[in-house]
Design a protein around this motif. Structure first.
Motif, PDB file in Angstrom:
ATOM      1  N   LYS A   5      25.196  43.474  45.186  1.00  0.00           N
ATOM      2  CA  LYS A   5      26.460  43.836  44.526  1.00  0.00           C
ATOM      3  C   LYS A   5      26.768  45.309  44.734  1.00  0.00           C
ATOM      4  O   LYS A   5      27.910  45.691  45.029  1.00  0.00           O
ATOM      5  CB  LYS A   5      26.368  43.513  43.034  1.00  0.00           C
ATOM      6  CG  LYS A   5      27.651  43.806  42.277  1.00  0.00           C
ATOM      7  CD  LYS A   5      27.521  43.417  40.809  1.00  0.00           C
ATOM      8  CE  LYS A   5      28.813  43.723  40.066  1.00  0.00           C
ATOM      9  NZ  LYS A   5      28.690  43.365  38.617  1.00  0.00           N
ATOM     10  N   GLU A   9      30.049  46.856  46.748  1.00  0.00           N
ATOM     11  CA  GLU A   9      30.929  47.842  46.132  1.00  0.00           C
ATOM     12  C   GLU A   9      30.989  49.115  46.970  1.00  0.00           C
ATOM     13  O   GLU A   9      32.056  49.719  47.110  1.00  0.00           O
ATOM     14  CB  GLU A   9      30.446  48.159  44.719  1.00  0.00           C
ATOM     15  CG  GLU A   9      30.591  47.007  43.745  1.00  0.00           C
ATOM     16  CD  GLU A   9      30.083  47.349  42.355  1.00  0.00           C
ATOM     17  OE1 GLU A   9      29.610  48.499  42.185  1.00  0.00           O
ATOM     18  OE2 GLU A   9      30.162  46.495  41.460  1.00  0.00           O
ATOM     19  N   ASN A  31      42.051  50.568  44.411  1.00  0.00           N
ATOM     20  CA  ASN A  31      41.188  50.238  43.274  1.00  0.00           C
ATOM     21  C   ASN A  31      40.178  49.169  43.657  1.00  0.00           C
ATOM     22  O   ASN A  31      40.404  48.385  44.576  1.00  0.00           O
ATOM     23  CB  ASN A  31      42.013  49.718  42.082  1.00  0.00           C
ATOM     24  CG  ASN A  31      42.919  50.785  41.502  1.00  0.00           C
ATOM     25  OD1 ASN A  31      42.598  51.965  41.524  1.00  0.00           O
ATOM     26  ND2 ASN A  31      44.056  50.360  40.990  1.00  0.00           N
ATOM     27  N   ALA A  33      38.809  46.061  41.807  1.00  0.00           N
ATOM     28  CA  ALA A  33      38.969  45.197  40.639  1.00  0.00           C
ATOM     29  C   ALA A  33      37.747  44.303  40.496  1.00  0.00           C
ATOM     30  O   ALA A  33      37.289  43.696  41.473  1.00  0.00           O
ATOM     31  CB  ALA A  33      40.226  44.341  40.782  1.00  0.00           C
ATOM     32  N   HIS A  34      37.201  44.239  39.291  1.00  0.00           N
ATOM     33  CA  HIS A  34      36.024  43.410  38.997  1.00  0.00           C
ATOM     34  C   HIS A  34      34.826  43.802  39.851  1.00  0.00           C
ATOM     35  O   HIS A  34      33.896  43.007  40.014  1.00  0.00           O
ATOM     36  CB  HIS A  34      36.334  41.920  39.193  1.00  0.00           C
ATOM     37  CG  HIS A  34      37.570  41.468  38.473  1.00  0.00           C
ATOM     38  ND1 HIS A  34      37.647  41.381  37.096  1.00  0.00           N
ATOM     39  CD2 HIS A  34      38.793  41.108  38.933  1.00  0.00           C
ATOM     40  CE1 HIS A  34      38.847  40.973  36.751  1.00  0.00           C
ATOM     41  NE2 HIS A  34      39.569  40.802  37.838  1.00  0.00           N
ATOM     42  N   GLY A  35      34.849  44.986  40.413  1.00  0.00           N
ATOM     43  CA  GLY A  35      33.701  45.486  41.154  1.00  0.00           C
ATOM     44  C   GLY A  35      33.626  45.083  42.605  1.00  0.00           C
ATOM     45  O   GLY A  35      33.007  45.771  43.417  1.00  0.00           O
ATOM     46  N   ASP A  36      34.260  43.963  42.990  1.00  0.00           N
ATOM     47  CA  ASP A  36      34.104  43.496  44.369  1.00  0.00           C
ATOM     48  C   ASP A  36      35.423  42.998  44.966  1.00  0.00           C
ATOM     49  O   ASP A  36      35.408  42.187  45.887  1.00  0.00           O
ATOM     50  CB  ASP A  36      33.053  42.389  44.450  1.00  0.00           C
ATOM     51  CG  ASP A  36      33.412  41.184  43.582  1.00  0.00           C
ATOM     52  OD1 ASP A  36      34.384  41.289  42.798  1.00  0.00           O
ATOM     53  OD2 ASP A  36      32.717  40.159  43.677  1.00  0.00           O
ATOM     54  N   GLU A  37      36.568  43.443  44.420  1.00  0.00           N
ATOM     55  CA  GLU A  37      37.864  43.043  44.951  1.00  0.00           C
ATOM     56  C   GLU A  37      38.686  44.299  45.232  1.00  0.00           C
ATOM     57  O   GLU A  37      39.039  45.026  44.303  1.00  0.00           O
ATOM     58  CB  GLU A  37      38.594  42.127  43.954  1.00  0.00           C
ATOM     59  CG  GLU A  37      37.863  40.838  43.669  1.00  0.00           C
ATOM     60  CD  GLU A  37      38.567  39.996  42.621  1.00  0.00           C
ATOM     61  OE1 GLU A  37      39.689  40.385  42.214  1.00  0.00           O
ATOM     62  OE2 GLU A  37      38.022  38.957  42.217  1.00  0.00           O
ATOM     63  N   GLU A  39      41.870  46.426  46.027  1.00  0.00           N
ATOM     64  CA  GLU A  39      43.307  46.343  45.784  1.00  0.00           C
ATOM     65  C   GLU A  39      43.996  47.588  46.314  1.00  0.00           C
ATOM     66  O   GLU A  39      43.521  48.703  46.112  1.00  0.00           O
ATOM     67  CB  GLU A  39      43.602  46.215  44.286  1.00  0.00           C
ATOM     68  CG  GLU A  39      43.161  44.916  43.669  1.00  0.00           C
ATOM     69  CD  GLU A  39      43.554  44.815  42.198  1.00  0.00           C
ATOM     70  OE1 GLU A  39      44.012  45.846  41.639  1.00  0.00           O
ATOM     71  OE2 GLU A  39      43.423  43.734  41.622  1.00  0.00           O
ATOM     72  N   ASN A  85      47.713  38.270  48.749  1.00  0.00           N
ATOM     73  CA  ASN A  85      46.276  38.085  48.979  1.00  0.00           C
ATOM     74  C   ASN A  85      46.034  37.757  50.449  1.00  0.00           C
ATOM     75  O   ASN A  85      46.570  36.766  50.965  1.00  0.00           O
ATOM     76  CB  ASN A  85      45.734  36.959  48.094  1.00  0.00           C
ATOM     77  CG  ASN A  85      45.841  37.300  46.616  1.00  0.00           C
ATOM     78  OD1 ASN A  85      45.332  38.315  46.181  1.00  0.00           O
ATOM     79  ND2 ASN A  85      46.505  36.449  45.855  1.00  0.00           N
ATOM     80  N   ARG A  96      43.730  42.660  48.445  1.00  0.00           N
ATOM     81  CA  ARG A  96      44.901  42.349  47.622  1.00  0.00           C
ATOM     82  C   ARG A  96      45.867  43.526  47.707  1.00  0.00           C
ATOM     83  O   ARG A  96      45.492  44.669  47.458  1.00  0.00           O
ATOM     84  CB  ARG A  96      44.488  42.094  46.180  1.00  0.00           C
ATOM     85  CG  ARG A  96      45.616  41.646  45.273  1.00  0.00           C
ATOM     86  CD  ARG A  96      45.127  41.368  43.862  1.00  0.00           C
ATOM     87  NE  ARG A  96      44.117  40.328  43.853  1.00  0.00           N
ATOM     88  CZ  ARG A  96      42.877  40.500  43.397  1.00  0.00           C
ATOM     89  NH1 ARG A  96      42.505  41.654  42.912  1.00  0.00           N
ATOM     90  NH2 ARG A  96      42.024  39.490  43.435  1.00  0.00           N
TER      91      ARG A  96
END
Length: 241
Positions: A5, A9, A31, A33-37, A39, A85, A96
């Motif tokens: 993880k 990141e 950004n 988002a949720h640590g692994d997305e 944006e 997406n 994203r």
């Protein structure tokens, strides 16, 4: 698992900084988002060049458009947030892209970049009323052609604007039209066509009290109300007799 993880990141953060260095004039921010997305926030005018870059650049190759959706926040100056997406099969990664608009300002269509955006943009137009400039066939796709309003807007009334009911249908009506009639509209024998009608209620729309049903049983509440003393109860009973 934790090490994987952290590695993901780290790679996404590095790629975000890489994009900021290459196309800084298009990006408002990056950004995680949720640590692994990953944006990207972009300006509306930067949508087309950003999409072309993400599709064609050697270190991107996001050649698959997975989805286009939107959210409505009426309190914002630009109430609609448009979300794209994308998927890169070459690098097995997703990204994203977010931009924004209001009720009157159109967003440029990306159908000439991703042909699959055709129906996605029609859905956003149908549900939110976001207009896509230069779209080849921008019309409703989920609601009926005569539908009034855009159902996913926060200010769309719960009951809608048109009545939904069905009556006797003409013989020979095809099955797709039959389904639409049963679910949304009715056939008018006098006009000999499908019609939508204004909503009519038999009573005023009521505001229901959403208190817990246990309020009806005071004995089972944790915070019991004040009760009379035993002597007072006896006196009350005597007076009733």
């Amino acid at each position: 698992v934790e090490s994987e993880k952290i590695e993901i990141e780290s790679r996404l953060s590095d790629y975000g900084r890489y994009l900021l260095d290459i196309i800084p004039k298009y990006l408002q921010g990056v950004n995680l988002a949720h640590g692994d997305e990953l944006e990207l926030q972009i300006y509306p005018d930067a949508l087309i060049p950003t999409m072309i870059f993400l599709r064609n650049h050697t270190n991107a190759q996001f050649e698959s458009l997975v989805d286009i959706t939107a959210i409505d926040v009426p309190k914002r100056e630009h109430r609609f947030e448009i979300i794209y997406n994308l998927l890169s099969l070459r690098y097995n990664s997703r990204i994203r892209v977010k931009t924004y608009t209001d009720e009157l300002t159109p967003i440029k269509s990306i159908t000439h970049i991703f042909p699959g955006a055709n129906w996605f943009e029609r859905e956003v137009w149908d549900m939110y009323g976001v207009y896509f400039a230069n779209h080849p066939d921008l019309r409703r796709i989920l609601t009926d052609y005569g539908f009034d309003g855009h159902p996913q807007r926060k200010d769309f009334p719960l009951s809608g604007y048109t009545e939904t009911r069905a009556t006797t249908l003409p013989i020979g009506l095809n099955i797709s039209l039959l389904i639409r009639c049963v679910l949304q509209i009715r056939y008018d024998d006098e006009l000999k066509r499908i019609v939508s009608e204004p909503v009519e209620f038999a009573q005023e729309f009521r505001k229901f009290d959403l208190e817990t049903p246990w309020e009806q049983f005071p004995s089972y509440r944790e915070d019991k109300l004040e009760t009379l003393e035993s002597g007072d109860e006896i006196m009350e009973d005597d007076s009733k007799k």
